[in-house]
Structures are given as structure tokens and as C-alpha cells.
Design a protein around this motif. Sequence first.
Motif, mmCIF file in Angstrom:
data_model
loop_
_atom_site.group_PDB
_atom_site.id
_atom_site.type_symbol
_atom_site.label_atom_id
_atom_site.label_comp_id
_atom_site.label_asym_id
_atom_site.label_seq_id
_atom_site.Cartn_x
_atom_site.Cartn_y
_atom_site.Cartn_z
ATOM 1 N N GLY A 71 -26.683 23.948 103.399
ATOM 2 C CA GLY A 71 -25.829 25.076 102.539
ATOM 3 C C GLY A 71 -24.696 25.551 103.364
ATOM 4 O O GLY A 71 -23.315 26.910 103.087
ATOM 5 N N ALA A 72 -24.216 25.160 104.354
ATOM 6 C CA ALA A 72 -23.182 25.415 105.580
ATOM 7 C C ALA A 72 -21.752 25.828 104.866
ATOM 8 O O ALA A 72 -21.069 25.892 105.259
ATOM 9 N N GLY A 73 -21.675 24.131 104.412
ATOM 10 C CA GLY A 73 -21.051 23.416 104.330
ATOM 11 C C GLY A 73 -19.799 22.672 105.073
ATOM 12 O O GLY A 73 -18.888 22.714 104.546
ATOM 13 N N GLU A 74 -20.677 23.033 106.305
ATOM 14 C CA GLU A 74 -19.180 22.539 107.314
ATOM 15 C C GLU A 74 -19.657 21.235 107.805
ATOM 16 O O GLU A 74 -20.168 20.463 107.712
ATOM 17 N N HIS A 75 -18.408 20.266 108.332
ATOM 18 C CA HIS A 75 -19.133 19.388 108.428
ATOM 19 C C HIS A 75 -18.317 19.305 110.431
ATOM 20 O O HIS A 75 -17.547 20.162 110.568
ATOM 21 N N THR A 76 -18.856 18.156 110.720
ATOM 22 C CA THR A 76 -18.258 17.660 111.927
ATOM 23 C C THR A 76 -17.625 16.204 112.270
ATOM 24 O O THR A 76 -17.866 15.234 111.357
ATOM 25 N N VAL A 77 -16.052 16.080 113.019
ATOM 26 C CA VAL A 77 -16.057 15.308 112.977
ATOM 27 C C VAL A 77 -16.619 14.165 114.367
ATOM 28 O O VAL A 77 -16.861 14.303 115.295
ATOM 29 N N LEU A 78 -16.730 12.449 113.583
ATOM 30 C CA LEU A 78 -17.256 11.973 114.603
ATOM 31 C C LEU A 78 -16.421 10.137 115.114
ATOM 32 O O LEU A 78 -15.632 10.172 113.567
ATOM 33 N N HIS A 79 -16.154 10.140 115.826
ATOM 34 C CA HIS A 79 -14.832 8.623 116.226
ATOM 35 C C HIS A 79 -15.920 8.250 116.336
ATOM 36 O O HIS A 79 -16.088 7.218 117.431
ATOM 37 N N LEU A 80 -15.487 6.023 115.693
ATOM 38 C CA LEU A 80 -15.919 5.234 115.906
ATOM 39 C C LEU A 80 -14.798 4.576 116.441
ATOM 40 O O LEU A 80 -13.438 4.521 115.380
ATOM 41 N N VAL A 81 -14.329 4.070 117.283
ATOM 42 C CA VAL A 81 -13.945 3.486 118.696
ATOM 43 C C VAL A 81 -13.828 3.044 118.992
ATOM 44 O O VAL A 81 -15.163 2.472 119.791
ATOM 45 N N PHE A 82 -12.387 1.624 119.151
ATOM 46 C CA PHE A 82 -12.628 0.436 118.967
ATOM 47 C C PHE A 82 -12.273 -0.527 120.220
ATOM 48 O O PHE A 82 -10.900 -0.111 119.281
ATOM 49 N N HIS A 83 -11.495 -1.327 120.729
ATOM 50 C CA HIS A 83 -11.263 -2.434 121.520
ATOM 51 C C HIS A 83 -10.967 -3.896 120.742
ATOM 52 O O HIS A 83 -12.742 -3.847 121.640
ATOM 53 N N LEU A 84 -10.422 -4.272 120.324
ATOM 54 C CA LEU A 84 -11.275 -5.818 120.175
ATOM 55 C C LEU A 84 -11.198 -6.402 121.042
ATOM 56 O O LEU A 84 -11.649 -8.049 120.922
ATOM 57 N N ALA A 85 -10.288 -6.625 122.518
ATOM 58 C CA ALA A 85 -10.093 -7.745 123.569
ATOM 59 C C ALA A 85 -9.681 -8.836 122.852
ATOM 60 O O ALA A 85 -8.760 -8.782 122.370
ATOM 61 N N ARG A 86 -10.252 -10.283 124.100
ATOM 62 C CA ARG A 86 -9.155 -10.937 123.452
ATOM 63 C C ARG A 86 -9.970 -11.601 122.486
ATOM 64 O O ARG A 86 -8.760 -12.200 121.741
ATOM 65 N N GLY A 87 -10.772 -11.947 121.893
ATOM 66 C CA GLY A 87 -11.606 -12.448 120.839
ATOM 67 C C GLY A 87 -11.752 -11.402 119.925
ATOM 68 O O GLY A 87 -12.511 -11.999 118.343
ATOM 69 N N GLY A 88 -11.637 -10.742 119.713
ATOM 70 C CA GLY A 88 -12.687 -9.686 118.505
ATOM 71 C C GLY A 88 -11.465 -9.671 117.314
ATOM 72 O O GLY A 88 -9.832 -9.566 117.492
ATOM 73 N N TRP A 89 -11.843 -9.489 116.601
ATOM 74 C CA TRP A 89 -10.799 -9.135 114.943
ATOM 75 C C TRP A 89 -11.739 -8.375 113.505
ATOM 76 O O TRP A 89 -12.548 -8.158 114.339
ATOM 77 N N VAL A 90 -11.008 -8.108 112.722
ATOM 78 C CA VAL A 90 -11.667 -7.103 112.380
ATOM 79 C C VAL A 90 -11.096 -7.514 110.359
ATOM 80 O O VAL A 90 -9.671 -8.075 110.212
ATOM 81 N N ARG A 91 -12.341 -7.765 109.178
ATOM 82 C CA ARG A 91 -11.582 -8.736 108.710
ATOM 83 C C ARG A 91 -12.543 -7.886 107.321
ATOM 84 O O ARG A 91 -13.663 -7.393 107.211
ATOM 85 N N ARG A 92 -11.753 -7.458 106.178
ATOM 86 C CA ARG A 92 -11.775 -6.585 105.096
ATOM 87 C C ARG A 92 -12.231 -7.476 104.241
ATOM 88 O O ARG A 92 -12.591 -8.271 103.380
ATOM 89 N N HIS A 93 -13.913 -6.809 103.202
ATOM 90 C CA HIS A 93 -13.955 -7.352 102.330
ATOM 91 C C HIS A 93 -13.800 -6.504 100.919
ATOM 92 O O HIS A 93 -14.029 -5.454 101.225
ATOM 93 N N ASP A 94 -13.419 -6.753 100.126
ATOM 94 C CA ASP A 94 -13.187 -5.676 98.723
ATOM 95 C C ASP A 94 -14.433 -5.745 98.478
ATOM 96 O O ASP A 94 -14.485 -4.799 97.630
ATOM 97 N N SER A 95 -15.278 -6.827 98.574
ATOM 98 C CA SER A 95 -16.789 -6.963 98.052
ATOM 99 C C SER A 95 -17.953 -7.167 99.051
ATOM 100 O O SER A 95 -17.691 -7.932 99.754
ATOM 101 N N ALA A 96 -17.947 -6.375 100.252
ATOM 102 C CA ALA A 96 -18.925 -6.488 101.122
ATOM 103 C C ALA A 96 -19.983 -6.939 100.861
ATOM 104 O O ALA A 96 -20.977 -6.712 99.721
ATOM 105 N N PRO A 97 -21.020 -7.999 101.714
ATOM 106 C CA PRO A 97 -22.320 -8.742 101.736
ATOM 107 C C PRO A 97 -22.907 -7.445 102.004
ATOM 108 O O PRO A 97 -23.133 -6.795 102.839
#
Length: 304
Positions: A71-97
Motif C-alpha cells: 500500500g505504500a505505492g513507493e518504488h526503489t530503483v535498481l540498476h542493471l549495469v553491464f560492460h560488454l568487454a571484448r566479445g560481448g554484445w546485445v541482441r534484441r528480439h521482437d519476440s523473445a524466446p
Amino acid sequence: MPELPEVEALTRFLDDRTSGRTLVAADVAAIAALKTHDPPVPDLVGGTVRRVDRHGKWVDLAVAVDDGRPGAGEHTVLHLVFHLARGGWVRRHDSAPTTPVRPRMGGSSRGAALALRLRFDDGSGIDLTEAGTRKRLAVHVVRDPLDVEQVRTLGVDPLSPEFTSSALAELMGARNQQVKGLLRDQHAIAGIGNAYSDEILHVAGVSPFRLTRSFSDDDVAALHDAVVTTLHDAVAAAVGRPATQLKDAKRAQMRVHGRTGDACPACGDVVREVSFADSSLQYCASCQTDGQVLADRRTSKFLR
């Protein structure tokens, strides 16, 4: 390795497609990529992405989650922080598995391996992947991005108003070091890596091995202009492209980096290379070293 321009473009791409979306699943596939345990990754589920930011080469998804008080109606913010380094990357899906993700402790696959999968309430999702045998992708879930030491200790962002010619001069005078090393030092200037330091030094007409305290005020101003112009141009070329095109777009616009043996686009001389244990740099002798060929450890016995 993705550097500031690609990470900036990726950040805007993700912000446009995930802000306002609610996370319905957050599954870790590569245990080694997760560098924190409190808060746990499942705490992100049910939260809504507020924005996606960049800190140097780090991507930061700010997720508003219920603080657990009825009932508080309050939110806290968490942060997902990432570093892709040499071999990392992001792939986006319109329809995720939606198939279950099986956590793994390690692995030596050279192909792109799944590290983390996020799914959203509209069915879309993003995968963090990493290719190669040296796994350096880093994923943190924190209450404040400054809880990540590598973010907290970042230097000035070269696209920020704080990055002035005077600020660069102060950094260059603090310690007499090779200029390429300074440009790549994330504690000094955040976001520039091996590729764009090569490009900046070529634009400035400066040897990568020139010592920082040898620069006059005019030299510093010219280098500052090269940093800002090179990065702004690269960001402009990258922004608006799908994430899948950013790596190829980066390679296509390089003047000297990765162009060993090609003709310099400025003068036509051959682009040369200096190799190190696990990296290399490229430069044009005519444009940057008054024609002097820099010694390379593979051929240095012929250049003495």
C-alpha cells in the motif's frame, strides 16, 4: 571491443525500445558474468525500465521496482549495469524466446554464448551474449551505479561539457606518459579504447608514443579538437542503426585502425602496425611520425 560511440548508440537504441516496459523475466545463463549477488537478479522482475544511460563504456538500465511495502505505492530503483568487454554484445528480439535458460558455470565456446536474457511485457527481449574463449562480460545489479567500482572511478566523459582543452591539459601534465596510454586510461578519460585512440591520434597527426608533457598549448588544443570531432562524428554515424549493424559500421569508418597495409586516406602512405602481446595499434608514419617507422616487436630487430 565496443567503445564510446557504439555504446552511446546502443544505449539510445535500448532506451527507445525498453523504457516504460515491465520486466517479466531475467534469466542468467553465464554465472561467471554476474559480478554481484545483492540485490539478486530476480528482484528486477516486475520492475519497469525508467531509462537507459551510459557511463563510459558501461550500459545502465534503471529499473523501478516495488519496494515491498504493502500500500505504500513507493518504488526503489535498481540498476542493471553491464560492460560488454571484448566479445560481448546485445541482441534484441521482437519476440523473445520463452524456453528455460539453463545456467552454466563457464565454458570455452568461441561462438556467441548467451549470458543473460531479459523479457518484457510486450513479448520483446534482449540477450547479452559473449563470443570467444576469454569471458570478460561483466553484469552487476546494484542500487546505485556508483556501487560499481569501475563506474565510480571513471574519468571525464569526452562528450561532456567538462571535457575542455584545459581539462585535457591538466590530465596530460599530471604524469609524463605515452599519449595513447592516456587516451585509453578509463580513470582519466572514459570511453575511448584501442580503436578510437588510433583514430584520434591519426586525425591529430600525433605519434601514439609521444609523451604527454611534450605537448604545447596549441598541441593540446589540436588533440582536444581531434578527440571531440572524432567521437561526435562516430556517434552521428552510429546512432539510429540497429544494434546488429553497429560493429560493422564501426569497422567501415576506421581510417587507420584495423587497416594495416591499406593506403592512408589522408596521404596515401601505407598504414603500419605495432603489435603487443594481446593487441596492436595502427598509424601512418607520414602523417604521425614524420616518416619514422615505429619498431614492432615482431620486426624490431630489422629496425634498430
